[in-house]
Design an enzyme around this catalytic site. Structure first.
Site, PDB file in Angstrom:
ATOM      1  N   HIS A 160      -3.897   1.005  12.172  1.00 44.20           N
ATOM      2  CA  HIS A 160      -3.432   0.037  12.799  1.00 44.20           C
ATOM      3  C   HIS A 160      -4.924  -0.687  13.518  1.00 44.20           C
ATOM      4  O   HIS A 160      -5.761  -0.130  13.849  1.00 44.20           O
ATOM      5  CB  HIS A 160      -2.909   0.037  14.180  1.00 44.20           C
ATOM      6  CG  HIS A 160      -2.563  -1.006  15.230  1.00 44.20           C
ATOM      7  ND1 HIS A 160      -2.593  -2.225  14.702  1.00 44.20           N
ATOM      8  CD2 HIS A 160      -2.220  -1.131  16.736  1.00 44.20           C
ATOM      9  CE1 HIS A 160      -2.340  -3.135  15.958  1.00 44.20           C
ATOM     10  NE2 HIS A 160      -2.052  -2.126  16.772  1.00 44.20           N
ATOM     11  N   ASN A 208     -10.463  -2.687   2.596  1.00 45.49           N
ATOM     12  CA  ASN A 208     -10.282  -2.711   1.003  1.00 45.49           C
ATOM     13  C   ASN A 208     -11.621  -2.313   0.434  1.00 45.49           C
ATOM     14  O   ASN A 208     -12.495  -2.261   0.712  1.00 45.49           O
ATOM     15  CB  ASN A 208      -9.511  -3.975   0.634  1.00 45.49           C
ATOM     16  CG  ASN A 208      -8.102  -4.130   1.063  1.00 45.49           C
ATOM     17  OD1 ASN A 208      -7.322  -2.937   1.165  1.00 45.49           O
ATOM     18  ND2 ASN A 208      -7.535  -5.422   0.968  1.00 45.49           N
ATOM     19  N   HIS A 237       0.976  -1.344  -0.090  1.00 50.82           N
ATOM     20  CA  HIS A 237      -0.010  -0.117   0.091  1.00 50.82           C
ATOM     21  C   HIS A 237       0.640   1.196   0.045  1.00 50.82           C
ATOM     22  O   HIS A 237       0.510   2.203   0.667  1.00 50.82           O
ATOM     23  CB  HIS A 237      -1.059  -0.128   1.302  1.00 50.82           C
ATOM     24  CG  HIS A 237      -1.833  -1.216   1.333  1.00 50.82           C
ATOM     25  ND1 HIS A 237      -3.176  -1.195   0.589  1.00 50.82           N
ATOM     26  CD2 HIS A 237      -2.081  -2.289   1.903  1.00 50.82           C
ATOM     27  CE1 HIS A 237      -4.002  -2.082   0.928  1.00 50.82           C
ATOM     28  NE2 HIS A 237      -3.281  -2.842   1.523  1.00 50.82           N
TER      29      HIS A 237
END
Ligand code: HDD
Length: 663
Positions: free
Chosen positions: A316, A124, A53
């Site tokens: 995170h 995603n 990413h």
């Protein structure tokens, strides 16, 4: 911030253009502290890019809750509650400078700065994942990244190692089908769905729990590029998605999504309608569990500094607030380790949470001390508990602090998956068979293209066997394209109940905010018509760009119009529709022909008013072709038809005629 240029110590500088030398002709002196400091800092400007990413774009915004009883998390529970957010979109495989429009999964990472602490939803644009257990993440990424001998190809899956891995590791099949579909090449970040992928647990104030799957539904609809367009864009405008996001926000056409959840019973089975909810390669069809809307996200502010915000933001999966919990999904469990760990290298130590973009917007007291890049000046002498010197402060919050729902864990220590994880093909078939014929054709083309780029025959054959498991008809089409035979004797998935929600083709026109319409015009064109049309489009949040024969102005006498693009700078990929203004010269030049033909081939709206129609015909566009708009003038009827055409995104009726050219 000083008005004057200074050293990093605040000393004002008289000159930053010449180094300090002994005489005009040299040598440079060690004494030049400004030269040394300037170059030293420059030498260390880069930080490691994200291991995956790396290529991304981001924006600030606000999330407004609709209110819900499902969770005690205040930013969702309280109706009207506003929470600041930062959202970063990304591709997965490419390096930081790679192109936006490559075929890949897109990251959709949201940081909610809630008043109960930061909550990250690191998702995603595809609801399932390649692997069921995080221990396989390095394998799938090593296979997808460029080959380690020559570091090519960049940012794409069309190469041997990727297909070698996924054809052997068949749990990737479902995700691969999404990649090969139009979802792998979104039109823009604004037109992507987002998914939390894993099953999460929501807990309300009384301790009741539900399992949920998170969804982001774009208000602009779900739309994609076509493959040839994506390929051209990768060269003509590698920043296609990044530019679109920033431009839309600047233009006030704010990208928006609704957050929703599929609500599933937390009854101890961790399954729903026979689907294992801990298996991240499976989705739950929306027809079986509809998406309940929880709130609206609006992106309304571009970052001021790419590095400080988009690059340094650290997400995170373990950033959770009370009322939102993870489940035992083995992919999620590994992610809970990886994100914090990777930031330590990428951001140079444990204090990256103090960076402005990562800092919570609520008070923090973590008793963490020192470490590289510490920027807090902590007071007192008691960063420990229990302490008697400061009344045992900070307090612990036994009522409202983050707790996990008590759950029984037992089992024999060992490696391996539940048996239910073994079905790798049914949901790939569910996805493929839920698509419309035009979308299925795109999938077949994508497989044929990608496998066609592989050099090893055995890899192609192995993947054909995978396709035969999912859908023999698809396997035949791809095999034919590759000039190979489908391996025989392979059991295929039987009947599945399709899920129409998985298709992105729309039959009712949706909003067109943020779309771009190119109008070809010259000095003789109907400029008043252009202005009328621009007004009508602006009302819908869409932008009209004039494509002139050159830069500067077009028009005669006092009527003039600024051109936004010229024959040199315009390319079809930028526009969602291309029109020719009435009065425009009758013999189209080659660039105009290419522009119009590409737009036509990519199933976009094309059209003309008045005698502009002759330019279309001259460019070989069939006057009666589907989605070819004609008007006497740029009047209301013409703009209404244009807006409806744009709202459907593409003129798929044209697809059969032009598909062969688009591969
Ligand atoms: Fe990941 C980054 C999404 C599985 C390890 N991941 C990263 C980003 C997104 C995702 C959107 C970019 C965040 C940003 O913009 O900064 N990742 C996912 C999703 C997954 C997933 C939706 C599966 C459902 N990831 C996954 C696994 C692992 C990682 C299984 C490791 C075991 N991911 C990482 C990472 C990254 C990352 C190495 C690289 C940069 C970063 O975290 O901050 O930790």
């Amino acid at each position: 911030m000083s008005e004057y240029l200074t050293t990093s110590q605040g000393v004002r500088l008289p000159d930053t253009d010449h180094s300090l030398k002994a005489g005009r002709r040299g040598p440079t002196l060690m004494e030049d502290f400004h030269l040394r400091e300037k170059i030293t800092h420059f030498d260390h400007e880069r930080i490691p890019e994200r291991v995956v990413h790396a290529r991304g774009a981001a924006a600030h915004g606000v999330f407004v809750s609709y209110g819900t009883d499902l969770t005690r998390a205040r930013f969702l529970a309280e109706e009207g509650h506003e929470t600041e957010v930062f959202v970063r979109f990304s591709t997965v495989l490419g390096s930081r400078g790679s192109a936006d429009t490559v075929r890949d999964t897109r990251g959709f990472a949201v940081k909610f700065y809630t008043d109960e602490g930061n909550m990250d939803l690191v998702g995603n644009n595809i609801p399932v994942f390649f692997i069921q257990d995080g221990i396989k993440f390095p394998d799938i990424i090593h296979a997808g990244k460029p080959h380690q001998d020559r570091e090519i190809p960049q940012a794409q899956s069309a190469h041997d190692t990727f297909w070698d891995f996924v054809s052997l590791h068949t749990e990737a099949t479902h995700h691969v089908f999404w990649n090969m579909s139009d979802r792998g090449i979104p039109r823009s970040y604004r037109t992507m769905e987002g998914f939390g992928v894993h099953t999460f647990r929501l807990r309300d104030a009384e301790g009741n729990t539900h399992l949920v799957k998170f969804h982001w539904k774009p208000v602009s609809g779900v739309h994609s590029l076509v493959w040839e367009e994506a390929q051209i864009a990768a060269g003509v405008d590698p920043d296609f998605h990044r530019r679109d996001l920033a431009d839309s926000i600047d233009a006030g056409a704010f990208p928006e999504w609704e957050l929703g959840v599929q609500v599933l019973p937390d009854d101890g089975t961790e399954t729903f309608a026979g689907i294992d909810l801990l298996d991240p390669t499976k989705l739950v069809p929306e027809e079986l569990a509809p998406v309940v809307k929880l709130g609206r996200l609006t992106l309304n502010r571009n970052p001021t500094n790419y590095f400080a915000e988009t690059e340094q933001v650290a997400f995170h999966t373990g950033n959770l607030v009370p009322g939102i919990e993870v489940t035992n999904d083995p992919l999620m469990q590994a992610r809970l380790f990886s994100y914090l760990d990777t930031q330590l290298t990428r951001l140079g130590g444990p204090n990256f949470t103090q960076l402005p973009i990562n800092r919570p917007h609520c008070p923090v007291n973590d008793m963490f001390r020192e470490g590289m890049h510490q920027s807090e000046i902590h007071e007192g002498v008691t960063p420990y508990k229990p302490n008697g010197l400061d009344d045992d402060r900070p307090l612990v919050d036994e009522d409202d602090g983050y707790t996990q729902t008590p759950r029984l864990v037992e089992g024999e220590v060992g490696r391996g998956n539940p048996v239910s994880f073994d079905d790798h093909f049914t949901q790939a078939a569910l996805f493929y068979r839920s698509l419309t014929p035009v979308e299925q054709a795109h999938v077949a083309e994508a497989f044929t293209f990608e496998l066609g780029k592989c050099l090893e025959q055995t890899i192609k054959e192995r993947e054909l066997a995978v396709l035969a498991h999912v859908d023999p008809a698809l396997a035949s089409i791809v095999a034919e394209g590759l000039g190979l035979a489908v391996p025989g004797g392979i059991p295929a998935v039987g009947d599945v109940e399709p899920s129409p929600a998985l298709s992105q083709v729309v039959t009712v026109p949706g909003p067109i905010a943020g779309r771009k319409i190119g109008v070809i015009a010259d000095d003789d064109s109907d400029l008043a018509g252009i202005r009328t049309l621009r007004k009508a489009l602006l009302k819908q949040g869409a932008e009209l760009l004039v494509i002139g024969p050159r830069g500067g102005f077009i028009g005669k006498g006092r009527s003039k119009e600024m051109t936004q693009r010229s024959a040199l700078t315009a390319r079809s990929i930028e526009f969602d529709a291309v029109l020719v203004a009435g009065g425009t010269g009758h013999r189209p030049d080659l660039k105009t022909v290419i522009l119009l033909q590409e737009a036509y081939r990519h199933c976009k709206g094309v059209g003309a008013w008045g005698d502009g129609a002759e330019v279309l015909t001259g460019a070989g566009i069939p006057a009666d072709g589907p989605g070819v708009l004609h008007g006497e003038s740029a009047d209301k009827a013409f703009s209404t038809e244009l807006i409806a055409t744009l709202g459907l995104h593409r003129v798929w009726q044209r697809a059969d005629d032009v598909m062969a050219d688009a591969v």
